[in-house]
Design a protein around this motif. Structure first.
Motif, PDB file in Angstrom:
ATOM      1  N   CYS A  89       2.201   1.811  -3.398  1.00  0.00           N
ATOM      2  CA  CYS A  89       1.141   2.376  -4.246  1.00  0.00           C
ATOM      3  C   CYS A  89       0.949   3.864  -3.953  1.00  0.00           C
ATOM      4  O   CYS A  89       0.773   4.659  -4.884  1.00  0.00           O
ATOM      5  CB  CYS A  89      -0.169   1.631  -4.021  1.00  0.00           C
ATOM      6  SG  CYS A  89      -0.142  -0.081  -4.578  1.00  0.00           S
ATOM      7  N   ASP A  90       0.966   4.222  -2.663  1.00  0.00           N
ATOM      8  CA  ASP A  90       0.825   5.637  -2.291  1.00  0.00           C
ATOM      9  C   ASP A  90       1.949   6.467  -2.900  1.00  0.00           C
ATOM     10  O   ASP A  90       1.706   7.539  -3.457  1.00  0.00           O
ATOM     11  CB  ASP A  90       0.826   5.798  -0.773  1.00  0.00           C
ATOM     12  CG  ASP A  90      -0.443   5.274  -0.119  1.00  0.00           C
ATOM     13  OD1 ASP A  90      -1.452   5.050  -0.827  1.00  0.00           O
ATOM     14  OD2 ASP A  90      -0.419   5.081   1.119  1.00  0.00           O
ATOM     15  N   GLU A  91       3.176   5.956  -2.807  1.00  0.00           N
ATOM     16  CA  GLU A  91       4.331   6.676  -3.363  1.00  0.00           C
ATOM     17  C   GLU A  91       4.198   6.843  -4.874  1.00  0.00           C
ATOM     18  O   GLU A  91       4.619   7.869  -5.424  1.00  0.00           O
ATOM     19  CB  GLU A  91       5.619   5.936  -3.036  1.00  0.00           C
ATOM     20  CG  GLU A  91       6.007   5.978  -1.583  1.00  0.00           C
ATOM     21  CD  GLU A  91       7.153   5.020  -1.237  1.00  0.00           C
ATOM     22  OE1 GLU A  91       7.859   4.577  -2.162  1.00  0.00           O
ATOM     23  OE2 GLU A  91       7.315   4.720  -0.045  1.00  0.00           O
ATOM     24  N   ALA A 136      -4.179   0.758  -4.279  1.00  0.00           N
ATOM     25  CA  ALA A 136      -4.256   0.994  -2.833  1.00  0.00           C
ATOM     26  C   ALA A 136      -5.648   0.675  -2.305  1.00  0.00           C
ATOM     27  O   ALA A 136      -5.796   0.068  -1.238  1.00  0.00           O
ATOM     28  CB  ALA A 136      -3.864   2.432  -2.509  1.00  0.00           C
ATOM     29  N   ILE A 190      -3.935   5.009  -6.638  1.00  0.00           N
ATOM     30  CA  ILE A 190      -5.018   4.888  -5.667  1.00  0.00           C
ATOM     31  C   ILE A 190      -5.907   3.676  -5.943  1.00  0.00           C
ATOM     32  O   ILE A 190      -6.507   3.132  -5.016  1.00  0.00           O
ATOM     33  CB  ILE A 190      -5.856   6.181  -5.577  1.00  0.00           C
ATOM     34  CG1 ILE A 190      -6.458   6.539  -6.928  1.00  0.00           C
ATOM     35  CG2 ILE A 190      -5.030   7.307  -5.006  1.00  0.00           C
ATOM     36  CD1 ILE A 190      -7.415   7.709  -6.883  1.00  0.00           C
ATOM     37  N   HIS A 212       0.843  -1.202   0.000  1.00  0.00           N
ATOM     38  CA  HIS A 212       0.000   0.000   0.000  1.00  0.00           C
ATOM     39  C   HIS A 212       0.876   1.249   0.000  1.00  0.00           C
ATOM     40  O   HIS A 212       0.603   2.210  -0.727  1.00  0.00           O
ATOM     41  CB  HIS A 212      -0.928  -0.018   1.214  1.00  0.00           C
ATOM     42  CG  HIS A 212      -2.031   0.985   1.162  1.00  0.00           C
ATOM     43  ND1 HIS A 212      -1.823   2.339   1.308  1.00  0.00           N
ATOM     44  CD2 HIS A 212      -3.371   0.820   0.976  1.00  0.00           C
ATOM     45  CE1 HIS A 212      -2.979   2.972   1.221  1.00  0.00           C
ATOM     46  NE2 HIS A 212      -3.940   2.074   1.020  1.00  0.00           N
ATOM     47  N   SER A 213       1.949   1.231   0.772  1.00  0.00           N
ATOM     48  CA  SER A 213       2.878   2.372   0.805  1.00  0.00           C
ATOM     49  C   SER A 213       3.534   2.589  -0.557  1.00  0.00           C
ATOM     50  O   SER A 213       3.696   3.728  -1.002  1.00  0.00           O
ATOM     51  CB  SER A 213       3.960   2.158   1.870  1.00  0.00           C
ATOM     52  OG  SER A 213       3.382   2.153   3.149  1.00  0.00           O
TER      53      SER A 213
END
Length: 181
Positions: free
Chosen positions: A143-145, A152, A149, A140-141
């Motif tokens: 994907c955030d970087e 995520a 979305i 998830h991190s």
């Protein structure tokens, strides 16, 4: 020699089109996210197989309850595989291609023991699901970087499902005391 072979004889072999899918995400992000998601996909396949293994080899006084619980959890795990793989493809990246590829990529440890006590099965699967939660959060991190979305969002649902599987396995494996030990 076939006509198509004759036409290409002596020339360079045709290059097949890449599997790239258009996306507005940066190439580095899609590569990183897909790599992390392929790791999750391998782990989910391995955890699915381990869950089915324990489902098939369950025994003891709680056989029916544990057998059904593990079957439900295996169905949930298998249902994750296609959305994970399709998300990787939507990013324009290749996904796992074989059992061997899964084996080379998975981090969930196999259990090929001839016999495993039912309580040990539940504890091992609970631990595997907790580890999967940590890996899902790490992805998830990533994907955030990368600004992804959509991936995520999928991960958030799978985190909740894995936490629930771990919880159910923990509760089913309790020995009746108030601490669960």
């Amino acid at each position: 020699m076939k006509k198509s072979d004759a036409a290409t004889a002596g020339s360079e072999p045709r290059i097949r089109p890449q599997l790239a899918t258009p996306t507005d995400l940066k190439a580095e992000a899609t590569r990183d996210i897909a790599g992390a998601m392929n790791g999750i996909l391998a782990d989910v396949f391995a955890l699915y197989m381990k869950t089915k293994n324990f489902h098939w080899h369950m025994s003891g006084p709680h056989f029916r309850d544990y057998h059904l619980l593990l079957d439900e959890q295996a169905v949930e795990l298998f249902a994750m595989t296609d959305p994970i793989a399709e998300r990787i493809r939507k990013l324009g990246q290749p996904t796992l291609k074989s059992i061997g590829h899964i084996a080379r990529t998975q981090r969930v440890l196999d259990n090929d023991a001839g016999y495993v006590e039912p309580g040990d099965m539940l504890a091992e699967l609970a631990d595997d699901n907790r580890q999967l939660v940590m890996r899902l959060r790490a992805v998830h991190s990533v994907c955030d970087e990368g600004g992804d979305i959509a991936s995520a969002s999928l991960l958030e649902g799978w985190i909740d499902e894995a936490e629930q599987r771990a919880w159910f396995l923990f509760e089913a494996g309790r020995r009746g005391d108030s601490t669960g030990h």
